[in-house]
Design a protein around this motif. Sequence first.
Motif, PDB file in Angstrom:
ATOM      1  N   HIS A  64       0.864  -1.199   0.000  1.00 23.03           N
ATOM      2  CA  HIS A  64       0.000   0.000   0.000  1.00 23.03           C
ATOM      3  C   HIS A  64       0.894   1.241   0.000  1.00 23.03           C
ATOM      4  O   HIS A  64       1.696   1.410  -0.924  1.00 23.03           O
ATOM      5  CB  HIS A  64      -0.928  -0.079   1.222  1.00 23.03           C
ATOM      6  N   PHE A 106       4.132  -0.690  -9.439  1.00 20.25           N
ATOM      7  CA  PHE A 106       3.322  -1.088 -10.609  1.00 20.25           C
ATOM      8  C   PHE A 106       2.096  -1.852 -10.140  1.00 20.25           C
ATOM      9  O   PHE A 106       2.143  -2.561  -9.136  1.00 20.25           O
ATOM     10  CB  PHE A 106       4.171  -2.001 -11.506  1.00 20.25           C
ATOM     11  N   PHE A 127       3.185  10.340   2.475  1.00 21.76           N
ATOM     12  CA  PHE A 127       1.894   9.891   1.922  1.00 21.76           C
ATOM     13  C   PHE A 127       0.798  10.099   2.975  1.00 21.76           C
ATOM     14  O   PHE A 127      -0.303  10.550   2.683  1.00 21.76           O
ATOM     15  CB  PHE A 127       2.027   8.403   1.571  1.00 21.76           C
TER      16      PHE A 127
END
Length: 422
Positions: free
Chosen positions: A261, A299, A378
């Motif tokens: 994540h 990816f 993040f």
Amino acid sequence: MPETITITDDRTGKQITVPITDGVFPASAVRELDPSLYIYDPAYMQTAACKSSITYLDGDNGVLRYRGYPIEQLAAKSTYLEVAYLLLNGELPDAAQLATWTYEVTNHTYIHENMRKRFVDGFHYDAHPMGMFVSSLAALGTFYNDAKDIDDKASRDKQILRLIAKTPTLASMAYRFSAGLPFVYPDNDLSFPGNFLNMMWKVGEYNIDPRLERAMDVLFILHADHEQNCGTTAMRIVGSSHADPYTSAAAAASALYGPLHGGANEAVVRMLTDIGHIDNVPAFIEEVKGGKGSRLMGFGHRVYKNYDPRATIIKKTAYDVFEVTGKNPLLDIALKLEETALSDPYFVDRKLYPNVDFYSGLIYQAMGFPVSMFTVLFAIPRTVGWLAHWQELLGDKDQKISRPRQWYTGVEARDYTPMAGR
Ligand code: SDX
């Protein structure tokens, strides 16, 4: 053609027909057929766990919209604080609302001195900043006992304001502790991103480069929310037990910490560093395809089966940052990896494209952030997404405490076996 679905229980011949609305039908239909019947859906691959009007994703077409506004327009024209207001309130603020919101956030950036002087000193010298950040969210809540009044809108709004304002302070505190540097207090004369950069890097003088300040703001906008991702689902599940927003956010941040994540941006840079040179890319790609070593981190995506629109914007932002910092040498390896993967049937057939984490770490590293801070970067903006979903959950009459069932595959009833019989 009727927008309905009919389910037949072949064991009894019983049928149920329910409406399909916006591509969703209620699982209660199954309960009506047979209350002891459950839908098996590990990892919620085919489950809509809630109604939400905050963020819209179209994975096949690479579309991301916050409250209807395309992410491309918000990244180009808005600011993180304006986007935070939009996510929480559903509409863009007018000038007066934005001024008030900005003033409120700017004047709630301080944390209790005991967090700085006692709590943080309890960590080991090499504690991972994300582990410190997760712990700090729950610890922060212990200073605000009124946070438990989750039914009081005024209290909810106050905690939301505190969490948005203080996460950059917690983040920079974790970094400064890890680097053995004295803490830098918030400067209320600076912008949200500018204040964060100042708290991170100021040693004596620190001149904020407006290009880096803007790049930080754009990255905060891009990471602010993303529908029912793992971390936001954790926020909703813990919030559904009526835990306070600080402990719910700590749960969400814990989920974000995982390398599948939000921890992927850190894993990408470690992967690129291990590859070391573009000449090693083909061999690395073969290892990934052969299931050896790591996945191609940065990816793939559960929803996007096309290019993650955020990755496109981040890739462009990287060049703006590199004008100031100089090009990150890992960029060439990343570009070669992307080019090789996007022309390889293994990745194309599985619809694996760069996601938000593939290029973001290159920017953070070029800006001087240590790799261990990437997931914290993040978490700062994603805090508003978690809180927007938290308040939406509490206002949703369909919601109650999350408590799924299971497919029991264990042994049947049996009697206790005395030691002699084991
Ligand atoms: C984020 O949900 C969100 O919105 C998250 C996020 C947000 O904003 O909150 O967008 C942020 O978490 C982005 C994702 C960051 N994670 C990574 O970059 C880690 C690498 N990616 C993967 O591990 C994976 O793609 C996931 C976790 C992102 C998605 O996994 P899924 O949807 O469960 O897909 P899967 O694991 O079932 O994979 C399907 C197939 C498998 O191959 P087969 O078993 O069919 O042969 O694709 C393969 C996988 O092996 N695969 C990969 C791959 N990702 C999937 N193969 C190589 N490299 C990869 N990265």
